[in-house]
Enzyme design. Structure first.
Site, PDB file in Angstrom:
ATOM      1  N   GLU A  44      52.479  42.231   0.534  1.00  0.00           N
ATOM      2  CA  GLU A  44      53.366  42.193   1.705  1.00  0.00           C
ATOM      3  C   GLU A  44      52.648  42.737   2.938  1.00  0.00           C
ATOM      4  O   GLU A  44      52.712  42.152   4.021  1.00  0.00           O
ATOM      5  CB  GLU A  44      54.631  43.028   1.459  1.00  0.00           C
ATOM      6  N   ASN A  90      47.723  41.113  -2.967  1.00  0.00           N
ATOM      7  CA  ASN A  90      47.349  42.521  -3.120  1.00  0.00           C
ATOM      8  C   ASN A  90      45.842  42.647  -3.310  1.00  0.00           C
ATOM      9  O   ASN A  90      45.196  41.799  -3.942  1.00  0.00           O
ATOM     10  CB  ASN A  90      48.128  43.204  -4.246  1.00  0.00           C
ATOM     11  N   VAL A  91      45.293  43.690  -2.702  1.00  0.00           N
ATOM     12  CA  VAL A  91      43.846  43.937  -2.741  1.00  0.00           C
ATOM     13  C   VAL A  91      43.644  45.381  -3.191  1.00  0.00           C
ATOM     14  O   VAL A  91      43.963  46.318  -2.450  1.00  0.00           O
ATOM     15  CB  VAL A  91      43.202  43.717  -1.352  1.00  0.00           C
ATOM     16  N   GLU A  92      43.153  45.533  -4.434  1.00  0.00           N
ATOM     17  CA  GLU A  92      43.014  46.878  -5.006  1.00  0.00           C
ATOM     18  C   GLU A  92      41.631  47.449  -4.728  1.00  0.00           C
ATOM     19  O   GLU A  92      40.765  46.786  -4.132  1.00  0.00           O
ATOM     20  CB  GLU A  92      43.331  46.818  -6.503  1.00  0.00           C
ATOM     21  N   SER A 151      38.909  53.235  -5.708  1.00  0.00           N
ATOM     22  CA  SER A 151      39.670  54.435  -5.343  1.00  0.00           C
ATOM     23  C   SER A 151      41.129  53.986  -5.293  1.00  0.00           C
ATOM     24  O   SER A 151      41.589  53.408  -4.302  1.00  0.00           O
ATOM     25  CB  SER A 151      39.204  54.951  -3.978  1.00  0.00           C
TER      26      SER A 151
HETATM   27  O1  DUR Z   1      55.859  44.317  -4.285  1.00  0.00           O
HETATM   28  C1  DUR Z   1      54.732  44.622  -4.711  1.00  0.00           C
HETATM   29  C2  DUR Z   1      54.558  45.460  -5.823  1.00  0.00           C
HETATM   30  C3  DUR Z   1      53.261  45.755  -6.218  1.00  0.00           C
HETATM   31  N1  DUR Z   1      52.201  45.243  -5.545  1.00  0.00           N
HETATM   32  C4  DUR Z   1      50.833  45.506  -6.006  1.00  0.00           C
HETATM   33  C5  DUR Z   1      50.252  46.849  -5.700  1.00  0.00           C
HETATM   34  C6  DUR Z   1      49.220  46.981  -6.805  1.00  0.00           C
HETATM   35  O2  DUR Z   1      48.034  46.264  -6.426  1.00  0.00           O
HETATM   36  C7  DUR Z   1      49.836  46.245  -7.972  1.00  0.00           C
HETATM   37  C8  DUR Z   1      50.484  47.151  -9.005  1.00  0.00           C
HETATM   38  O3  DUR Z   1      51.351  48.056  -8.387  1.00  0.00           O
HETATM   39  O4  DUR Z   1      50.808  45.377  -7.412  1.00  0.00           O
HETATM   40  C9  DUR Z   1      52.364  44.410  -4.465  1.00  0.00           C
HETATM   41  O5  DUR Z   1      51.402  43.899  -3.888  1.00  0.00           O
HETATM   42  N2  DUR Z   1      53.626  44.149  -4.066  1.00  0.00           N
HETATM   43 ZN    ZN Z   2      53.992  47.596  -1.442  1.00  0.00          ZN
END
Ligand code: DUR
Ligand code: ZN
Length: 156
Positions: free
Chosen positions: A77, A64-66, A69
């Site tokens: 995924e 995951n890449v936050e 914003s």
């Molecule tokens: O199945 C998931 C559930 C959450 N997130 C990420 C989105 C966000 O960066 C963080 C919290 O929701 O987790 C995923 O990458 N996959």
């Molecule tokens: Zn997701």
């Protein structure tokens, strides 16, 4: 990561039985957990990694890449899918999701379910705990009555 291949007999078994051999799940979880280490999640502090198995046996990973914003965040995924599709892959057997959560199987968010169903409802979705134990369901079970590309082909 796309160089490591899963043997074709294991892929055939996955297609037939709807599940992967335990050693393959273990390998995919290892890749997902490794990708999780690259998670950019300074806001949620919720690290996620994913590994995606193509029907030809290649493995793509993502984290995951936050974003400052917040709505701009991309889940692990979708990162894995975008990496694979942009390298020319469109048929997938399984996705494995890894988090740091110890006592629950974390399942993909609704946005990712819709994103993934574009590429097939039969996808095996492995949801894991931090120790690597898993629960598996087909995407069509996680997202029943889905809207997909076939609907755009219907007469109107
Ligand atoms: O199945 C998931 C559930 C959450 N997130 C990420 C989105 C966000 O960066 C963080 C919290 O929701 O987790 C995923 O990458 N996959
Ligand atoms: Zn997701």
């Amino acid at each position: 990561m796309s160089a490591e291949n899963i043997p074709s007999d294991e892929l055939a078994q996955a297609l037939e039985t709807g599940s992967l051999p335990p050693q393959t799940v273990k390998l995919l979880h290892h890749h997902a957990a490794t990708a999780k280490q690259n998670s950019y999640s300074p806001y949620s502090k919720f690290r996620v990694g994913a590994s995606l198995l193509t029907h030809t046996g290649e493995i793509f990973t993502g984290c995951n890449v936050e974003n400052a914003s917040y709505g701009g965040a991309i889940c692990a995924e979708r990162t894995a899918f975008v990496k694979a599709v942009s390298e020319g892959h469109k048929k997938f057997l399984a996705v494995v999701v890894a988090t740091d959560v110890e006592d629950a199987f974390i399942s993909p968010c609704g946005f990712c379910r819709q994103f993934m169903v574009e590429f097939g409802k039969e996808l095996l979705v492995y949801m894991t705990k931090a120790d690597g134990s898993h629960s598996v369901q087909k995407l069509k079970e996680l997202l029943p009555h889905s809207f997909g590309p076939e609907d755009l082909e219907k007469p109107r």
